[in-house]
Structure formats: structure tokens, C-alpha cells
Design a protein around this motif. Structure first.
Motif, PDB file in Angstrom:
ATOM      1  N   VAL A  26       0.774  -1.175   0.206  1.00 34.61           N
ATOM      2  CA  VAL A  26      -0.014   0.090  -0.055  1.00 34.61           C
ATOM      3  C   VAL A  26       0.790   1.377  -0.015  1.00 34.61           C
ATOM      4  O   VAL A  26       0.534   2.433  -0.612  1.00 34.61           O
ATOM      5  CB  VAL A  26      -1.131   0.030   1.121  1.00 34.61           C
ATOM      6  N   VAL A  27       1.885   1.455   0.850  1.00 32.97           N
ATOM      7  CA  VAL A  27       2.774   2.253   0.799  1.00 32.97           C
ATOM      8  C   VAL A  27       3.387   2.566  -0.645  1.00 32.97           C
ATOM      9  O   VAL A  27       3.236   3.904  -1.252  1.00 32.97           O
ATOM     10  CB  VAL A  27       4.226   2.032   1.674  1.00 32.97           C
ATOM     11  N   ARG A  40      17.245   4.480  -0.679  1.00 31.40           N
ATOM     12  CA  ARG A  40      17.719   3.712   0.424  1.00 31.40           C
ATOM     13  C   ARG A  40      18.938   4.215   0.669  1.00 31.40           C
ATOM     14  O   ARG A  40      19.858   4.132   0.072  1.00 31.40           O
ATOM     15  CB  ARG A  40      17.993   2.115  -0.237  1.00 31.40           C
ATOM     16  N   THR A  41      19.168   4.803   1.907  1.00 34.61           N
ATOM     17  CA  THR A  41      20.230   5.382   2.390  1.00 34.61           C
ATOM     18  C   THR A  41      20.921   3.932   3.422  1.00 34.61           C
ATOM     19  O   THR A  41      20.148   3.101   3.779  1.00 34.61           O
ATOM     20  CB  THR A  41      20.053   6.419   3.187  1.00 34.61           C
ATOM     21  N   PRO A  42      22.393   4.141   3.744  1.00 28.66           N
ATOM     22  CA  PRO A  42      22.865   3.214   4.536  1.00 28.66           C
ATOM     23  C   PRO A  42      22.511   3.204   6.206  1.00 28.66           C
ATOM     24  O   PRO A  42      21.819   4.016   6.477  1.00 28.66           O
ATOM     25  CB  PRO A  42      24.281   3.629   4.597  1.00 28.66           C
ATOM     26  N   PHE A 105      10.847   8.219  -0.493  1.00 26.74           N
ATOM     27  CA  PHE A 105      10.063   7.744   0.605  1.00 26.74           C
ATOM     28  C   PHE A 105      11.080   6.513   1.070  1.00 26.74           C
ATOM     29  O   PHE A 105      12.030   6.322   0.249  1.00 26.74           O
ATOM     30  CB  PHE A 105       8.879   7.062   0.163  1.00 26.74           C
ATOM     31  N   TYR A 106      11.096   5.981   2.180  1.00 24.06           N
ATOM     32  CA  TYR A 106      12.050   4.937   2.645  1.00 24.06           C
ATOM     33  C   TYR A 106      11.139   3.906   3.504  1.00 24.06           C
ATOM     34  O   TYR A 106      10.027   4.422   4.121  1.00 24.06           O
ATOM     35  CB  TYR A 106      12.925   5.386   3.239  1.00 24.06           C
ATOM     36  N   VAL A 107      11.383   2.579   3.486  1.00 21.67           N
ATOM     37  CA  VAL A 107      11.094   1.745   4.415  1.00 21.67           C
ATOM     38  C   VAL A 107      12.176   0.907   5.180  1.00 21.67           C
ATOM     39  O   VAL A 107      12.860   0.462   4.165  1.00 21.67           O
ATOM     40  CB  VAL A 107      10.092   0.809   3.577  1.00 21.67           C
ATOM     41  N   HIS A 125      11.157  -0.025  12.620  1.00 18.95           N
ATOM     42  CA  HIS A 125      10.856   0.133  11.362  1.00 18.95           C
ATOM     43  C   HIS A 125      10.078   1.146  11.184  1.00 18.95           C
ATOM     44  O   HIS A 125       9.230   1.434  11.800  1.00 18.95           O
ATOM     45  CB  HIS A 125      10.411  -1.288  10.777  1.00 18.95           C
ATOM     46  N   GLN A 126      10.703   2.045  10.216  1.00 13.16           N
ATOM     47  CA  GLN A 126       9.916   3.261   9.845  1.00 13.16           C
ATOM     48  C   GLN A 126       9.594   3.375   8.469  1.00 13.16           C
ATOM     49  O   GLN A 126      10.293   2.786   7.528  1.00 13.16           O
ATOM     50  CB  GLN A 126      10.679   4.516  10.208  1.00 13.16           C
ATOM     51  N   ILE A 127       8.419   3.701   8.194  1.00 12.11           N
ATOM     52  CA  ILE A 127       7.745   4.045   6.837  1.00 12.11           C
ATOM     53  C   ILE A 127       7.814   5.718   6.706  1.00 12.11           C
ATOM     54  O   ILE A 127       7.179   6.378   7.471  1.00 12.11           O
ATOM     55  CB  ILE A 127       6.448   3.577   6.571  1.00 12.11           C
ATOM     56  N   GLY A 128       8.771   6.158   5.771  1.00  9.67           N
ATOM     57  CA  GLY A 128       8.766   7.696   5.925  1.00  9.67           C
ATOM     58  C   GLY A 128       8.659   8.297   4.504  1.00  9.67           C
ATOM     59  O   GLY A 128       8.862   7.658   3.492  1.00  9.67           O
TER      60      GLY A 128
END
Ligand code: HAM
Length: 433
Positions: A26-27, A40-42, A105-107, A125-128
Motif C-alpha cells: 500500500v505504501v 535507500r540510505t545506509p 520515501f523509505y521503508v 521500522h519506519q515508513i517515511g
């Protein structure tokens, strides 16, 4: 004793992982509708990034980071949040050269050394989402609209956005000075945390849940009185837009958020179902963050949802939808039929049917029992009689009815009934005969 996972971390196992995946689907779908792309960051960053970005006086930097020296003596930190890292990547890769705003966005996992309890973990865990490169209240409204659309798709019904404005950096620091002056004479009546915050981050004291401290705050200067004209205009325009779009919100002038980079709009959404750890998400505007990191000043706004907490309070109706398709179990009656069963299994998968082939050599009775535990709807049996006629026996496992089906028609036969079963649970082998 066998080894266990590290305190504050969790193994996520099936079927729970299917729910996490469904949320992430859904995200991706909803955020894409607003033009967000994944970054996607380290997991590892220089410690300095969070010291400068999140702020030295915050709880996160002061006492919650997993910081260590690597083999060359560099101070590294497991990311406690992702906004600072996204801003770093934005500057490093010159994303300001792209037409603004840049929407990312990131997950993924974040790490904070907090006391673990329900809804609070050391690896969580974050969804941002971060919108960088626009300072207008229209962007604040659009971000919140996306958030509300996302939560509605997860079938949440009664969540309200708590909203406030903390002003720009200048109003904030004027207010912080006044609040410090007001509280200084009461210093000894404050708890240890608030005493520390009085020096480093007095705004955070407004967040206190300690009743005695709440009393000390009666008559304290109000943030609203320190806002500049532009801050006020920004906020009232945002409220107008939210009213127009019927976003459920309430203004809470005690909401300040625990990270230093916030300017103007801040918000949280809480769920009663979580008890003390009630914030399922938080966010806000951070117009000075890129400058704090040594780059040009680029405004931004974003949020992060705690995925662990979100999943914990997901409406049952959405959870129900996450169950995968029931498998079809193919059982050879006699080990010499195993190869044909393997081939049948492949043909079913070609047709998009989830197939489990019984390969353990256990008795048919034991295989049927296992199929029941695997929630199979149909079991396909292949013994000598069936092999002689190039058929199989299909049992509607739920009802115990069975029917012969030609092997080369099996995939289509099942596909058709499974599609019907998904739409109409009362349909059976007998009804389909
Ligand atoms: P935050 O309020 O520190 O904001 O975290 C956002 C959410 O992450 C919280 O509301 C909560 O649901 C979840 N969370 C935080 N700590 C834990 C924990 N120990 N265990 C489980 N869940 C947790 C930020 O991180 C900002 N970067 C948000 C943001 C993005 N602001 C602008 N852009």
C-alpha cells in the motif's frame, strides 16, 4: 542454552510478515500516486550527521544512539531516524539540481537504545516520506492528504492528526529563551530529565507527562505568542486547506516533537490502542536542516510512521485481507507417483496456483492432516487407478467431497474454482461439477 536474539530486536515470522508486506504494498502504491520515489540510505552514518541534524540536546542524540568506533577509530552510528540521512544524500548527490520538489520515501529499520516495552523496540521500522524543495503550506497539506489516504487504505477510520506550529528558527529560539527564564526559578522542582532539557532543549519540557511538572507549566509563556507573522500565515493557510479537504485534525499547542530540526508545522497521529507508546507516526517541516548539514538552505517536510506500531493496531478488516491464497496440496499415493506429482505441481504454478507437492513419503492420512494444517482448500490425489486413466482425484478439503479430473485439465479446473472460491466462499467441488 541456545542463542537468542538481541534484547529490543524481534524476529518477524510468517504469517505476520505477510501483513508487513501488504502494508508496504500500500505504501508503494499510494506514495507513487503522489510522485514519491524510493530512497535507500545506509544503516550506518557518521555520528556527526545526527549530532548536527537531529541535535545535540535531544534524547535521541544524548542517550539513545548506537554509536561505536570502527577499526580505524571513526565514530559511526546506526541510524536512529532517516530524515537527516535523506537530507545528507540530497545534498551529496545534488538533488537540488532536479526540478523541485524532490519527493522521496523509505521503508526500513532504525535503531534507538530505549527501554523495550510493547510498541517500543531498539530495532524498529519506519515508513517515511520527505518532500524537499518547497516551503509553501500547500506542500504540508498535500503530504497530510497522502498520509490520510494511506491510513484509509489500511482501513483506519478514526485517527486524528494532532497539529501545531513551532515557528521558524528565530521564533523558536526566542520562545525557548523565555521558557527557560520562566522555569529557571523552579529548577529544583523539575525532574532530572526536565532539568537537563532546561539547559539543552527547554521546548521538550512542554511534552512532560509528569503531573507535578505540568502544574509548574501553568502560566508559562506560550509558543503562539512568539510566532512571526509569516509563521501564522503559513499555519492558518494550512488549516484552511485541511478544512477544505476534511482532514480530521486538532490543533495542540503543546505539541513540540523531540527532534531539533523542526520549523513551523509539526504533527503526530496517535492511537489509543497503543497505551503509553501511543504515537504511530510523527513529522513536520525542517526548513533549516540542509543548512545545518553544511549545504544551501532548502525547505522540507516529511513524516515517519512506526511500522511496528502501525501493524500492531491495524484494523482487523485489513489483516483479514492479507492472508495469502490457500495452497493446493498434491499427494502421490505411492512413492512411484512422486515424479508425476512434481510435474503436476509445476503445471499448477504455471497457471498461477499455489501448489505444495507432498514429497516426504509419509502416509496419505498423515499428508491429508498436514494439508489441513496448511489450510489447503483442495487436495489432489494421484494413485495407480488415476495414473492408469491420466486423471487425478480432487478433494474439496473443506467439505470432504471429491471428483475425478483429467490431468491435462487440472490447472484450468482448479484455477476456475479457486477464483470462484475467492469471490464466493460457498462454492464447492460439488457445486462446480
Ligand atoms: P520520531 O517521532 O522520532 O520522528 O519517530 C517517528 C515514529 O517512529 C514514532 O511516531 C514511532 O511510531 C516510531 N518510533 C520511534 N521510536 C520507536 C521505537 N523505539 N520503537 C518503535 N517505534 C518507534 C522521526 O523519526 C522523524 N525522522 C520523522 C520525520 C520525517 N520528520 C520529518 N520527516
Amino acid at each position: 542454552m541456545s542463542l537468542r536474539n538481541v534484547k529490543g530486536t524481534r524476529d518477524l515470522l510468517p504469517p505476520e510478515t505477510a501483513i508487513w508486506q501488504a502494508v508496504e504494498d500500500v505504501v508503494r502504491r499510494v506514495f507513487a500516486l503522489y510522485g514519491y520515489h524510493e530512497i535507500r540510505t545506509p544503516l550506518l552514518e557518521d555520528t556527526e550527521l545526527f549530532v548536527r541534524g537531529v541535535g545535540e540536546g535531544t534524547d535521541i542524540v544524548g542517550k539513545e544512539m548506537y554509536t561505536f568506533e570502527d577499526r580505524k577509530g571513526r565514530s559511526l552510528t546506526l541510524r536512529p531516524e532517516n530524515t537527516a540521512a535523506v537530507a545528507r544524500a540530497y545534498l551529496q548527490h545534488r538533488l537540488q539540481d532536479q526540478p523541485p520538489p524532490v519527493k522521496l520515501f523509505y521503508v526500513g529499520p532504525q535503531f534507538r537504545y530505549e527501554r523495550p516495552q510493547r510498541g517500543r523496540y531498539r530495532q524498529f521500522h519506519q515508513i517515511g516520506a520527505e518532500l524537499i524543495g518547497d516551503e509553501g503550506p500547500g506542500s504540508d497539506a498535500e503530504l497530510l492528504l497522502m498520509l490520510v489516504r494511506f491510513l484509509r487504505e489500511l482501513e483506519f477510520e478514526s485517527l486524528t492528526v494532532r497539529l501545531n506550529t513551532v515557528g521558524d528558527a528565530a521564533s523558536r529560539s526566542r520562545f525557548a529563551a523565555a521558557l527557560r527564564e520562566f522555569l529557571l526559578p523552579q529548577r529544583d522542582a523539575l525532574g532530572e530529565d526536565s532539568r537537563r532539557r532546561l539547559d539543552s532543549n527547554p521546548l521538550r519540557i512542554l511534552d512532560t507527562k509528569v503531573a507535578a511538572e505540568r502544574e509548574l507549566l501553568v502560566g508559562a509563556p506560550r509558543l503562539a505568542d512568539f510566532l512571526g507573522e509569516d509563521d501564522r500565515r503559513h499555519f492558518s493557510r494550512l488549516l484552511e486547506l485541511l478544512d477544505r479537504w476534511r482532514v480530521p485534525y486538532e490543533v495542540d499547542d503543546g505539541l513540540v516533537r523531540g527532534l531539533d530540526y523542526y520549523t513551523r508545522t509539526v504533527f503526530e497521529i496517535a492511537s489509543q490502542d497503543l497505551g503509553a507508546q501511543d504515537a504511530i507516526l510523527g513529522g513536520g517541516r525542517y526548513d533549516g536542516l540542509t543548512r545545518d548539514l553544511g549545504g544551501p538552505e532548502v525547505p522540507g517536510i516529511g513524516f515517519a510512521i512506526g511500522q511496528d506500531r502501525l501493524v500492531e493496531v491495524l484494523p482487523e478488516s485489513f489483516r483479514q485481507r492479507c492472508a495469502g491464497a490457500p495452497p493446493v496440496v498434491v499427494v502421490p499415493v505411492g512413492e512411484h507417483h512422486q515424479e508425476t506429482c512434481l510435474a503436476l505441481g509445476e503445471r499448477l504454478r504455471d497457471a498461477g496456483v499455489v501448489a505444495l507437492v507432498e514429497l516426504s513419503g509419509r502416509s496419505v492420512k498423515a499428508a491429508l492432516k498436514a494439508a489441513d494444517r496448511q489450510q489447503a482448500r483442495f487436495v489432489v490425489l494421484l494413485g495407480d487407478d488415476e495414473a492408469a486413466q491420466s486423471t487425478v482425484t480432487v478433494r474439496d478439503f473443506a467439505r470432504g467431497e471429491q471428483a475425478p479430473v483429467a490431468q491435462d485439465r487440472l490447472a484450468g479446473w482448479l484455477r476456475e474454482r479457486l477464483d470462484r472460491v475467492e469471490g464466493d466462499p460457498s462454492s464447492t467441488v460439488a457445486a462446480g461439477r
